[in-house]
Design a protein around this motif. Structure first.
Motif, PDB file in Angstrom:
ATOM      1  N   ALA A  63       2.117   9.661 -10.294  1.00  0.00           N
ATOM      2  CA  ALA A  63       1.289  10.048 -11.322  1.00  0.00           C
ATOM      3  C   ALA A  63       0.784  11.224 -11.083  1.00  0.00           C
ATOM      4  N   ALA A  64       0.498  11.877  -9.882  1.00  0.00           N
ATOM      5  CA  ALA A  64      -0.042  13.117  -9.603  1.00  0.00           C
ATOM      6  C   ALA A  64       0.829  14.190 -10.372  1.00  0.00           C
ATOM      7  N   MET A  65       2.446  13.778 -10.443  1.00  0.00           N
ATOM      8  CA  MET A  65       3.265  14.498 -10.986  1.00  0.00           C
ATOM      9  C   MET A  65       3.344  14.314 -12.656  1.00  0.00           C
ATOM     10  N   GLY A  66       2.507  13.554 -13.240  1.00  0.00           N
ATOM     11  CA  GLY A  66       2.690  13.100 -14.506  1.00  0.00           C
ATOM     12  C   GLY A  66       3.257  12.119 -15.029  1.00  0.00           C
ATOM     13  N   ALA A  67       3.603  11.294 -13.993  1.00  0.00           N
ATOM     14  CA  ALA A  67       4.303   9.792 -14.364  1.00  0.00           C
ATOM     15  C   ALA A  67       2.973   8.872 -14.789  1.00  0.00           C
ATOM     16  N   GLU A  68       3.302   7.914 -15.606  1.00  0.00           N
ATOM     17  CA  GLU A  68       2.511   6.624 -16.072  1.00  0.00           C
ATOM     18  C   GLU A  68       3.300   5.432 -15.002  1.00  0.00           C
ATOM     19  N   THR A  69       2.235   4.835 -14.262  1.00  0.00           N
ATOM     20  CA  THR A  69       2.678   3.844 -13.409  1.00  0.00           C
ATOM     21  C   THR A  69       2.163   2.517 -13.437  1.00  0.00           C
ATOM     22  N   VAL A  70       3.195   1.457 -13.019  1.00  0.00           N
ATOM     23  CA  VAL A  70       2.370   0.044 -12.968  1.00  0.00           C
ATOM     24  C   VAL A  70       2.961  -0.493 -11.871  1.00  0.00           C
ATOM     25  N   MET A  71       2.009  -1.387 -11.197  1.00  0.00           N
ATOM     26  CA  MET A  71       2.378  -2.104  -9.810  1.00  0.00           C
ATOM     27  C   MET A  71       2.356  -3.562 -10.148  1.00  0.00           C
TER      28      MET A  71
ATOM     29  N   ARG B 286       0.796  -1.322  -0.053  1.00  0.00           N
ATOM     30  CA  ARG B 286      -0.125  -0.204   0.122  1.00  0.00           C
ATOM     31  C   ARG B 286       0.974   1.317  -0.118  1.00  0.00           C
ATOM     32  N   ILE B 287       2.067   1.059   0.895  1.00  0.00           N
ATOM     33  CA  ILE B 287       2.874   2.327   0.736  1.00  0.00           C
ATOM     34  C   ILE B 287       3.427   2.470  -0.735  1.00  0.00           C
ATOM     35  N   VAL B 288       4.190   1.593  -1.192  1.00  0.00           N
ATOM     36  CA  VAL B 288       4.363   1.645  -2.661  1.00  0.00           C
ATOM     37  C   VAL B 288       3.609   2.234  -3.557  1.00  0.00           C
ATOM     38  N   ARG B 289       2.124   1.870  -3.501  1.00  0.00           N
ATOM     39  CA  ARG B 289       1.157   2.345  -4.255  1.00  0.00           C
ATOM     40  C   ARG B 289       1.009   3.887  -3.984  1.00  0.00           C
ATOM     41  N   ALA B 290       1.200   4.237  -2.809  1.00  0.00           N
ATOM     42  CA  ALA B 290       0.941   5.630  -2.413  1.00  0.00           C
ATOM     43  C   ALA B 290       2.042   6.458  -3.008  1.00  0.00           C
ATOM     44  N   VAL B 291       3.367   5.848  -2.925  1.00  0.00           N
ATOM     45  CA  VAL B 291       4.545   6.521  -3.961  1.00  0.00           C
ATOM     46  C   VAL B 291       4.200   6.593  -5.173  1.00  0.00           C
ATOM     47  N   LEU B 292       3.704   5.594  -5.678  1.00  0.00           N
ATOM     48  CA  LEU B 292       3.302   5.623  -7.288  1.00  0.00           C
ATOM     49  C   LEU B 292       1.970   6.628  -7.806  1.00  0.00           C
ATOM     50  N   ALA B 293       1.148   6.732  -6.519  1.00  0.00           N
ATOM     51  CA  ALA B 293       0.325   7.747  -6.984  1.00  0.00           C
ATOM     52  C   ALA B 293       0.664   9.101  -6.920  1.00  0.00           C
ATOM     53  N   GLU B 294       1.572   9.562  -5.761  1.00  0.00           N
ATOM     54  CA  GLU B 294       2.335  10.488  -5.647  1.00  0.00           C
ATOM     55  C   GLU B 294       2.964  10.987  -7.235  1.00  0.00           C
TER      56      GLU B 294
ATOM     57  N   ARG C 298       5.737  11.383   0.180  1.00  0.00           N
ATOM     58  CA  ARG C 298       5.662  12.474  -0.927  1.00  0.00           C
ATOM     59  C   ARG C 298       7.148  13.136  -1.447  1.00  0.00           C
ATOM     60  N   ALA C 299       7.955  13.033  -0.273  1.00  0.00           N
ATOM     61  CA  ALA C 299       9.301  13.362  -0.369  1.00  0.00           C
ATOM     62  C   ALA C 299      10.083  12.381  -1.493  1.00  0.00           C
ATOM     63  N   GLN C 300       9.659  11.108  -1.199  1.00  0.00           N
ATOM     64  CA  GLN C 300      10.469  10.044  -2.120  1.00  0.00           C
ATOM     65  C   GLN C 300       9.796  10.089  -3.423  1.00  0.00           C
ATOM     66  N   ALA C 301       8.648  10.253  -3.665  1.00  0.00           N
ATOM     67  CA  ALA C 301       8.018  10.562  -5.197  1.00  0.00           C
ATOM     68  C   ALA C 301       8.766  11.543  -5.665  1.00  0.00           C
ATOM     69  N   GLU C 302       9.078  12.824  -4.890  1.00  0.00           N
ATOM     70  CA  GLU C 302       9.572  14.085  -5.712  1.00  0.00           C
ATOM     71  C   GLU C 302      10.964  13.630  -5.859  1.00  0.00           C
ATOM     72  N   GLN C 303      11.734  13.106  -5.231  1.00  0.00           N
ATOM     73  CA  GLN C 303      13.054  12.578  -5.248  1.00  0.00           C
ATOM     74  C   GLN C 303      13.323  11.760  -6.818  1.00  0.00           C
ATOM     75  N   ILE C 304      12.177  10.664  -6.737  1.00  0.00           N
ATOM     76  CA  ILE C 304      11.818   9.919  -8.124  1.00  0.00           C
ATOM     77  C   ILE C 304      11.839  10.756  -9.211  1.00  0.00           C
ATOM     78  N   MET C 305      11.038  11.609  -9.172  1.00  0.00           N
ATOM     79  CA  MET C 305      10.409  12.382 -10.363  1.00  0.00           C
ATOM     80  C   MET C 305      11.445  13.533 -10.895  1.00  0.00           C
ATOM     81  N   GLY C 306      12.181  13.913  -9.601  1.00  0.00           N
ATOM     82  CA  GLY C 306      13.287  14.918  -9.825  1.00  0.00           C
ATOM     83  C   GLY C 306      14.453  14.512 -10.390  1.00  0.00           C
ATOM     84  N   PHE C 307      14.670  13.418 -10.167  1.00  0.00           N
ATOM     85  CA  PHE C 307      16.007  12.479 -10.359  1.00  0.00           C
ATOM     86  C   PHE C 307      16.536  13.034 -11.925  1.00  0.00           C
ATOM     87  N   ARG C 308      17.833  13.351 -12.017  1.00  0.00           N
ATOM     88  CA  ARG C 308      18.538  13.724 -13.198  1.00  0.00           C
ATOM     89  C   ARG C 308      19.902  12.895 -13.425  1.00  0.00           C
TER      90      ARG C 308
END
Length: 195
Positions: A37-45, A27-35, A180-190
């Motif tokens: 997705a809210a930032m524009g990602a396509e996700t699969v679980m 459920r927590i992995v799904r919560a990270v994926l949802a965050e 939220r912080a983990q999702a931001e780090q994933i999505m902001g990774f360069r």
């Protein structure tokens, strides 16, 4: 992490869980994926039941099942990954281990294993020591597979924390902030552009 990439991750793959339906780690992995997705990602679980459908990894077996092929291809195409596991005796679950072992099939790719990708890690366990040792074990695996563990790892002590409401929504604000912080780090990774 460096600043020299042209696009944020768009495909994020989550994997983890147990035989227990709707496990806390899942459920927590799904919560990270949802965050994400809210930032524009396509996700699969790939949750516990999906991982349970995978046969035991056999590197000598040339044929792969449809379930194995789906997981390998999803990770191959991923821009980021989230791995969740319960803490079992200081380590991560056999389901997660088997799925990670299957990713040996990526060894011949131009971008091998998790190369150049952020990997968020989620652990739930009955105590902080188990959270820490399991998170550390998963970080070691991600490093070995050339991935970049996010600075924020989400650890939930199931003895002291009750992060979910009866409807399954995340209600613990500290856990929600970490998610939220983990999702931001994933999505902001360069990743530095390769020559």
């Amino acid at each position: 992490m460096t600043e020299n990439s042209t696009a944020a991750p768009r495909r994020i793959v989550g994997l983890g869980g147990t035989f227990r339906q709707a496990s806390s780690s899942e459920r927590i992995v799904r919560a990270v994926l949802a965050e994400c997705a809210a930032m524009g990602a396509e996700t699969v679980m790939f949750d516990g039941p999906a991982l349970a459908a995978l046969p035991h990894f056999n590197p000598e077996q040339a044929e792969r099942t449809a379930e194995e092929l789906a997981l390998v291809e999803a990770v191959r195409m991923a821009d980021g990954i989230v791995i969740g596991s319960p803490g079992y005796h200081g380590g991560y679950s056999g389901l997660v281990k088997n799925a990670i072992d299957l990713l040996e099939d990526l060894r011949g790719d131009a971008r091998v294993y998790f190369d150049g990708r952020p990997v968020g890690l989620v652990v739930t366990a009955a105590g902080w020591q188990a959270c820490g040792t399991t998170l550390s074990a998963l970080r070691d695996v991600v490093h070995a597979m050339r991935g970049w563990p996010t600075p924020v790892g989400v650890g939930v002590n199931s003895v002291e924390q009750r992060p979910f409401a009866p409807d399954g929504s995340l209600i613990d604000e500290a856990v929600a902030r970490a998610v939220r912080a983990q999702a931001e780090q994933i999505m902001g990774f360069r990743v530095e552009a390769r020559a």
